[in-house]
Design a protein around this motif. Sequence first.
Motif, PDB file in Angstrom:
ATOM      1  N   VAL A 238      -5.351   1.417  -8.980  1.00  0.00           N
ATOM      2  CA  VAL A 238      -5.146   0.093  -9.574  1.00  0.00           C
ATOM      3  C   VAL A 238      -6.333  -0.185 -10.489  1.00  0.00           C
ATOM      4  N   GLY A 252      -5.086  -5.121 -11.595  1.00  0.00           N
ATOM      5  CA  GLY A 252      -3.650  -4.966 -11.786  1.00  0.00           C
ATOM      6  C   GLY A 252      -3.228  -3.537 -12.040  1.00  0.00           C
ATOM      7  N   LEU A 256       2.899  -3.671 -10.702  1.00  0.00           N
ATOM      8  CA  LEU A 256       2.699  -4.871  -9.895  1.00  0.00           C
ATOM      9  C   LEU A 256       3.269  -6.105 -10.591  1.00  0.00           C
ATOM     10  N   LEU A 261       1.884 -11.104  -6.731  1.00  0.00           N
ATOM     11  CA  LEU A 261       0.562 -10.768  -6.198  1.00  0.00           C
ATOM     12  C   LEU A 261      -0.299 -12.022  -6.063  1.00  0.00           C
ATOM     13  N   CYS A 292      -0.535  -4.244 -17.567  1.00  0.00           N
ATOM     14  CA  CYS A 292      -0.698  -4.254 -16.116  1.00  0.00           C
ATOM     15  C   CYS A 292      -0.449  -5.658 -15.584  1.00  0.00           C
ATOM     16  N   GLY A 294      -0.989  -8.331 -12.562  1.00  0.00           N
ATOM     17  CA  GLY A 294      -1.987  -8.520 -11.519  1.00  0.00           C
ATOM     18  C   GLY A 294      -2.478  -9.948 -11.501  1.00  0.00           C
ATOM     19  N   GLU A 317      -2.798  -6.537  -0.296  1.00  0.00           N
ATOM     20  CA  GLU A 317      -1.580  -7.099  -0.888  1.00  0.00           C
ATOM     21  C   GLU A 317      -0.990  -6.191  -1.957  1.00  0.00           C
ATOM     22  N   CYS A 318      -1.820  -5.431  -2.650  1.00  0.00           N
ATOM     23  CA  CYS A 318      -1.283  -4.439  -3.597  1.00  0.00           C
ATOM     24  C   CYS A 318      -0.469  -3.393  -2.858  1.00  0.00           C
ATOM     25  N   PHE A 326       1.580   2.331  -4.829  1.00  0.00           N
ATOM     26  CA  PHE A 326       0.121   2.255  -4.681  1.00  0.00           C
ATOM     27  C   PHE A 326      -0.429   3.645  -4.366  1.00  0.00           C
TER      28      PHE A 326
END
Length: 385
Positions: A238, A252, A256, A261, A292, A294, A317-318, A326
């Motif tokens: 990430v 981010g 995502l 998020l 990205c 995030g 949380e990602c 991920f």
Amino acid sequence: MLLGSERLLASNRLKGLNVGILANPASVDRDYRHIVDRLAAAADIKLAAIFGPQHGFNSDLQDNMIETPHATDPKRGVPIFSLYSETREPTKEMFDPIDVLVIDLQDVGARIYTFIYTMANCLQAAAKTGTPVIVCDRPNPIGGLQVEGPMLEPGYESFVGQYPIPMRHGMTVAELAKLFNEHFGIGAPLEIVTMEGWSRAQYFDETGMPWIMPSPNMPTLDTAIVYPGTVLFEGTMVSEGRGTTRPFELIGAPYLDADALAMRMNAHGLQGVYFRPAVFEPTFQKHAKTPCGGCQLHVTARETFAPVIAGAALIRECIGLAPDQFQWREGPYEYEHEKMPIDILAGSPQLREQVEAQVPVAEIAASWTKGVADFEALRAPYLLY
């Protein structure tokens, strides 16, 4: 407030000596005068050598593991020895031209920031050669009260963590020098020049000092405040915002959902921070030229903000939002080939295992309590303010 470097130069302590200086562009006083310029201009001091930490004396190299070459300073004709090169500890030959090594580096208050280990390596070299070392103290830019995060465990030492201290240590560079030299047994001939007028509760913008980037991706004090937590994203795929104007504040990845998020993060009710959904496009590094999704961390009350738990919660949380996409970053990281980068950064596998298992955030934070308490007792005799 007076810096250690200002007090040292006013003391005539260096009169008649061949001086080596470990510094970079942030080694300035409140009037923007660089310590190298001041040493070079002093009629009764000979500037004999310059030493540079990671990113180089000019702090012009972006990334980890890009070695800085040795050079000669064009203005002053003295050697510049890189301590992020084929060696990270000064050699005897580097110390031969000098009578004393002065260290004037701006730390940012996180265990993984390598300048403090360049200092430790200089102390180790000095212990072997008998070369006196003078460390000029500077403020911890994120204050000296809060201590937070997991401890470095034995077996996970690296150039981003040589000693068992927590991620946010709450110490100044000179306090760390004393801790490393005395408690961890380096035993170099060390002299400390303290600041005048700094209190542990002060953040950098309360000191009257100008903020000069200590490294290329530390553009502002805002960056330093979040850094002890969001630097953990260097152990993931990430983006930690490198390649944007807000590194370590923007987090981010292309897969995502920004709104999802941010909603998950704000639901934790973490003190002193708001997570705003954001879409950004890094110009280099991870996901370069790719949008990205995030969030951006907006610190609303820095005295109550806990950056390390915020960073851990973000990784959690990602993973929770996109478990199939991920990815942890693969090594090597800081020349360490066997261990996962996230474990090197966190100081052990524990944090990685916790976020993979979706352990509640409060439970993750509670797992650091004993280590932090033990460290606060350990550091107490070395606090100078």
